[in-house]
Design a protein around this motif. Sequence first.
Motif, PDB file in Angstrom:
ATOM      1  N   HIS A 191       8.545  75.257 -45.059  1.00  0.00           N
ATOM      2  CA  HIS A 191       9.392  74.250 -45.702  1.00  0.00           C
ATOM      3  C   HIS A 191       9.346  74.347 -47.230  1.00  0.00           C
ATOM      4  N   GLY A 192      10.266  73.620 -47.869  1.00  0.00           N
ATOM      5  CA  GLY A 192      10.330  73.575 -49.322  1.00  0.00           C
ATOM      6  C   GLY A 192       9.826  72.260 -49.888  1.00  0.00           C
ATOM      7  N   TRP A 193      10.248  71.936 -51.116  1.00  0.00           N
ATOM      8  CA  TRP A 193       9.822  70.716 -51.815  1.00  0.00           C
ATOM      9  C   TRP A 193      11.010  69.794 -52.001  1.00  0.00           C
ATOM     10  N   HIS A 210      12.535  78.037 -46.732  1.00  0.00           N
ATOM     11  CA  HIS A 210      13.604  77.319 -47.437  1.00  0.00           C
ATOM     12  C   HIS A 210      13.049  76.836 -48.773  1.00  0.00           C
ATOM     13  N   ASP A 211      13.823  77.026 -49.859  1.00  0.00           N
ATOM     14  CA  ASP A 211      13.448  76.491 -51.167  1.00  0.00           C
ATOM     15  C   ASP A 211      12.080  77.076 -51.559  1.00  0.00           C
ATOM     16  N   TRP A 212      11.101  76.249 -51.887  1.00  0.00           N
ATOM     17  CA  TRP A 212       9.774  76.785 -52.259  1.00  0.00           C
ATOM     18  C   TRP A 212       9.160  77.590 -51.120  1.00  0.00           C
ATOM     19  N   GLY A 213       9.472  77.211 -49.884  1.00  0.00           N
ATOM     20  CA  GLY A 213       8.980  78.004 -48.757  1.00  0.00           C
ATOM     21  C   GLY A 213       9.511  79.423 -48.818  1.00  0.00           C
ATOM     22  N   ASN A 232      15.391  83.873 -45.425  1.00  0.00           N
ATOM     23  CA  ASN A 232      15.200  82.864 -46.453  1.00  0.00           C
ATOM     24  C   ASN A 232      16.475  82.087 -46.719  1.00  0.00           C
TER      25      ASN A 232
END
Length: 314
Positions: free
Chosen positions: A38-40, A107-110, A130
Amino acid sequence: MSDPTDFPNPTLVSVNGVALEVFEAGRENAGKPIVLCHGWPEHAYSWRHQLPALVDAGYHVIAPNQRGYGNSSRPTEVEAYDIDHLTGDLVALLDHYGYQDATFVGHDWGAMVVWGLALLHPGRVKRVINLSLPYQERGEMPWLELMEQFLGSDYYFVHFNRQPGVADAVLNANTHQFLRNLYRKDVPPSAPEPGNVMMNLATAENPRGAPLMSESELAVFVSAFESSGFTSSINWYRNLDRNWHILGDVDPIIHQPTLMIYGDRDVIPKSERLTDFVPNAEALSLDCGHWIQQEKPEETNQAILDWLKQQDVG
């Protein structure tokens, strides 16, 4: 599968000196691991729409709350969130499940972590998928310096680093309002406002656009961040230049088969040179904003499953 009660119960897994809260499904598909990053400011729950589709397609799905998030460990030292530690967690997670490699989805930061994992531990990454954040060229100047030069000191990446604790306190004091205002879709374009965009969102009375998720879904994110606070997840941003230095020692080319999914209305620009650094990358775009897999779950699942099937046939 948008009902929070349908999401798997987590297990705490000890890896790399921390405990990660891991949501797992499809263990009957052992041997075909896919790890969702996951992201932030998110949570493994952001993959709730993908889990059942991937399990049905024969995958063993592993979705950790990465360090700093949810009930995973939250070390106090900023350096504990650099790319070495974040990728080390994923390597140790593979070891825990007995896998040499896996398909990684970020996704995102992930996505930033998955790109870093493919660079630092290429033997552990079978394929890369991604979303939102394309490969970031390293360039001659550390990333933060570059951002400050072009985007100014109020840009939230820069602000998080130059004024530690300031944004954290505002987000902590307005957790529900911040996440409610952030998780939107169909947001009309507007001129940039002065100040840190994240602090502005946290204090804005009226959200723009339409809600991305139901109140019960939003409550999962709100509850997690009310419990953890935001500092540990913002510490990922505070390692941007440290990561730039760490990645200076590795081959910048990613050779794994890669799928890059963009949102056409995302604020993150698409890469014009993706295949210079990721020669085996295919890219596609969906008509959505930043929260791709939550905003367009069926289309995202279809894109991922079609590509994975094509890789398996090929």
